[in-house]
Design an enzyme around this catalytic site. Structure first.
Site, PDB file in Angstrom:
ATOM      1  N   ASP A 196       9.338   3.367   1.255  1.00  0.00           N
ATOM      2  CA  ASP A 196       8.142   4.100   1.662  1.00  0.00           C
ATOM      3  C   ASP A 196       8.010   3.944   3.181  1.00  0.00           C
ATOM      4  O   ASP A 196       7.458   2.957   3.668  1.00  0.00           O
ATOM      5  CB  ASP A 196       6.918   3.554   0.930  1.00  0.00           C
ATOM      6  CG  ASP A 196       5.629   4.238   1.381  1.00  0.00           C
ATOM      7  OD1 ASP A 196       5.678   5.054   2.319  1.00  0.00           O
ATOM      8  OD2 ASP A 196       4.574   3.942   0.779  1.00  0.00           O
TER       9      ASP A 196
ATOM     10  N   TYR B 271       0.861  -1.183   0.000  1.00  0.00           N
ATOM     11  CA  TYR B 271       0.000   0.000   0.000  1.00  0.00           C
ATOM     12  C   TYR B 271       0.902   1.240   0.000  1.00  0.00           C
ATOM     13  O   TYR B 271       1.691   1.440   0.917  1.00  0.00           O
ATOM     14  CB  TYR B 271      -0.925   0.039   1.221  1.00  0.00           C
ATOM     15  CG  TYR B 271      -1.775   1.291   1.223  1.00  0.00           C
ATOM     16  CD1 TYR B 271      -2.868   1.406   0.360  1.00  0.00           C
ATOM     17  CD2 TYR B 271      -1.456   2.375   2.027  1.00  0.00           C
ATOM     18  CE1 TYR B 271      -3.627   2.570   0.315  1.00  0.00           C
ATOM     19  CE2 TYR B 271      -2.215   3.544   1.992  1.00  0.00           C
ATOM     20  CZ  TYR B 271      -3.286   3.632   1.133  1.00  0.00           C
ATOM     21  OH  TYR B 271      -4.033   4.789   1.088  1.00  0.00           O
TER      22      TYR B 271
ATOM     23  N   LYS C  73       2.738  10.900   7.680  1.00  0.00           N
ATOM     24  CA  LYS C  73       2.063  10.429   8.904  1.00  0.00           C
ATOM     25  C   LYS C  73       2.658  11.011  10.191  1.00  0.00           C
ATOM     26  O   LYS C  73       2.283  12.092  10.584  1.00  0.00           O
ATOM     27  CB  LYS C  73       2.020   8.904   8.917  1.00  0.00           C
ATOM     28  CG  LYS C  73       1.076   8.367   7.838  1.00  0.00           C
ATOM     29  CD  LYS C  73       0.485   7.011   8.143  1.00  0.00           C
ATOM     30  CE  LYS C  73      -0.649   6.704   7.195  1.00  0.00           C
ATOM     31  NZ  LYS C  73      -0.377   5.629   6.244  1.00  0.00           N
TER      32      LYS C  73
HETATM   33  C1  LIG Z   1      -0.723   5.774   4.721  1.00  0.00           C
HETATM   34  C2  LIG Z   1       0.348   5.393   3.779  1.00  0.00           C
HETATM   35  C3  LIG Z   1       0.537   6.083   2.580  1.00  0.00           C
HETATM   36  C4  LIG Z   1      -0.387   7.193   2.140  1.00  0.00           C
HETATM   37  O1  LIG Z   1      -0.299   8.297   2.987  1.00  0.00           O
HETATM   38  P1  LIG Z   1      -1.506   9.368   2.983  1.00  0.00           P
HETATM   39  O2  LIG Z   1      -0.990  10.488   3.829  1.00  0.00           O
HETATM   40  O3  LIG Z   1      -2.673   8.661   3.587  1.00  0.00           O
HETATM   41  O4  LIG Z   1      -1.732   9.759   1.574  1.00  0.00           O
HETATM   42  C5  LIG Z   1       1.588   5.719   1.778  1.00  0.00           C
HETATM   43  N1  LIG Z   1       2.413   4.710   2.119  1.00  0.00           N
HETATM   44  C6  LIG Z   1       2.271   4.025   3.266  1.00  0.00           C
HETATM   45  C7  LIG Z   1       3.233   2.941   3.603  1.00  0.00           C
HETATM   46  C8  LIG Z   1       1.230   4.323   4.134  1.00  0.00           C
HETATM   47  O5  LIG Z   1       1.060   3.610   5.249  1.00  0.00           O
END
Ligand SMILES: *Cc1c(COP(=O)(O)O)cnc(C)c1O
Length: 433
Positions: A236, A142, A265
């Site tokens: 990521d 994701y 986040k």
């Molecule tokens: C939540 C998340 C995203 C997306 O971040 P948003 O701020 O919700 O757009 C991307 N990569 C990972 C691993 C995530 O957990």
């Protein structure tokens, strides 16, 4: 009409089937790990409000720093201008990011941090006149909800309506325990077949895919293989960053450091939106040219918003304090005991811990998936007991703010135990071991 009913008249919520979902819980105040509704009932936020909160809600130190900033400079465009908060934050981040990281690019959220990394990686090759365009990613990944981030994500129900609009990505299996060789073989084959620009991954934990954990040494091997073939690697760390996995970044556990790192986040301690993509000097240098067409043409109106930067610097002050580091260790120790006890539970499969993240699967006749119907009854049970969890289907996980007290943590654990007992009643959907 109460707040929840007024909301329902006009508001469309994220990841919510508006026909069947219960009315939203209206939260009017937060303090520490607690969220309070209109009646003053406190809910323990055991998942840090979708993984963003680090130090508790309405933290007075962050509030003070943001309000000082608000009275000084609320925003200035970031092309042709800069400001103290952005510079401080870039310096502070580079001091704790892996040593190969050299430059900071700001955006607004996790999805845009990923978009930026993918675009940097692809244009890195384009600027050198090298035709490498394929991206490799893990199944079940994701990376966010914008089109580029969806393309890199595993294909499933979230991406199905957009299938024809997503760019080509080679998906390989994540290197789960016992399956490491398959993953490595698939990467080798993918590299042979295509001109690969970049490999993107969630280091050590696939978050939204069900808190699926894998080990650092095999990720190191995959990164090393990419590097030996001149393929850029993108970590990521939108979810794993800022102490979630026990170290500042999951990449801290790697020998071979990624070329690009995506952050969001927890970056502002959960106060406001901010995204960061960091990269190596080599990547940055590939965009330097008298030819203006080699510019990185990407930016958002609120790039490096000073309020968000102030919140992020304040959050780093707190994160780097020894009290916070001790809290991260304390939570991991408690999680380990909790998970050990769950090991024997007949409904619990694959209990696991990494840093402040604890997770397990609940045995179910349906397959382990986001759509597993156990989710709703588990969520409802915990909300009724004033604990906020948000299971990913039949995967239950905890990811509390670092300030959560031992008493609150044990209330969360005991609610999970009693929730599991309540499920034994509804055996039509539960398989006993
Ligand atoms: C939540 C998340 C995203 C997306 O971040 P948003 O701020 O919700 O757009 C991307 N990569 C990972 C691993 C995530 O957990």
């Amino acid at each position: 009409m109460n707040l929840s009913e007024r909301d329902h008249r006009f508001i469309w919520h994220p990841y919510t089937q508006m026909q069947t979902a219960a009315l939203p819980v209206a939260i009017v105040r937060g303090e520490g790990a607690l969220l309070f509704d209109e009646q003053g009932t406190g809910y323990i936020d055991a998942i840090s409000s979708w993984w963003v909160n680090l130090h508790g809600h309405a933290h007075p130190y962050i509030a003070q720093k943001v309000s000082e900033q608000l009275r000084t400079l609320e925003h200035v465009m970031f092309a042709g201008f800069t400001h103290p908060g952005a510079v401080d934050l870039a310096e502070r981040l580079l001091a704790i990011l892996p040593p190969n990281q050299a430059k900071i690019f700001f955006s607004d959220n996790g999805s845009t941090a990923v978009e930026v990394a993918l675009k940097m990686a692809v244009q890195y090759w384009f600027n050198q006149g090298i035709g490498k365009t394929t991206v490799i990613a893990f199944h079940n990944a994701y990376h966010g909800d914008t089109f580029g981030a969806m393309s890199a994500s595993g294909r499933g129900a979230f991406t199905a309506p957009f299938r024809d609009f997503l760019f080509y990505v080679v998906h390989i299996d994540a290197p789960l325990k016992g399956r490491e060789q398959e993953s490595l073989d698939q990467l080798e084959r993918a590299i042979k077949r295509a001109d690969v620009a970049a490999f993107i991954f969630e280091p050590l934990v696939q978050g939204a895919g069900g808190m699926v954990m894998y080990d650092a040494p095999i990720l190191d091997t995959l990164i090393q293989l990419c590097r030996s073939h001149g393929i850029l690697t993108i970590a990521d760390e939108v979810m794993t960053g800022f102490g979630r996995t026990g170290t500042y970044f999951a990449s801290d556990r790697l020998i071979h450091k990624p070329d690009l790192i995506c952050l969001s986040k927890g970056i502002t301690g959960g106060t406001m939106p901010l995204g960061v993509t960091s990269c190596t000097q080599t990547i940055y240098d590939a965009f330097l040219s008298p030819d203006r067409r080699k510019t990185f043409f990407h930016g958002h109106s609120y790039t490096a918003n000073p309020l968000a930067c102030a919140a992020a610097v304040a959050s780093l002050d707190l994160l780097q304090h020894q009290d916070c580091q001790a809290n991260i260790k304390r939570i991991e120790e408690h999680h380990r005991k909790f998970i050990l006890r769950l090991n024997d539970h007949p409904l619990v499969k694959n209990p696991r811990v990494l840093g402040t993240i604890a997770a397990f699967d609940v045995e179910s006749k349906e397959q382990t998936s986001y759509f597993n119907s156990l989710r709703d009854s588990m969520y409802e049970y915990c909300i009724q007991h004033k604990v906020l969890i948000r299971p990913l289907g039949n995967v239950v996980y905890l990811m509390p703010p670092y300030c959560i007290t031992d008493v609150e943590l044990h209330k969360v654990y005991s609610t999970i135990y009693s929730m599991l007992d309540s499920l034994r009643g509804q055996t039509e959907n539960v398989v006993l071991k």
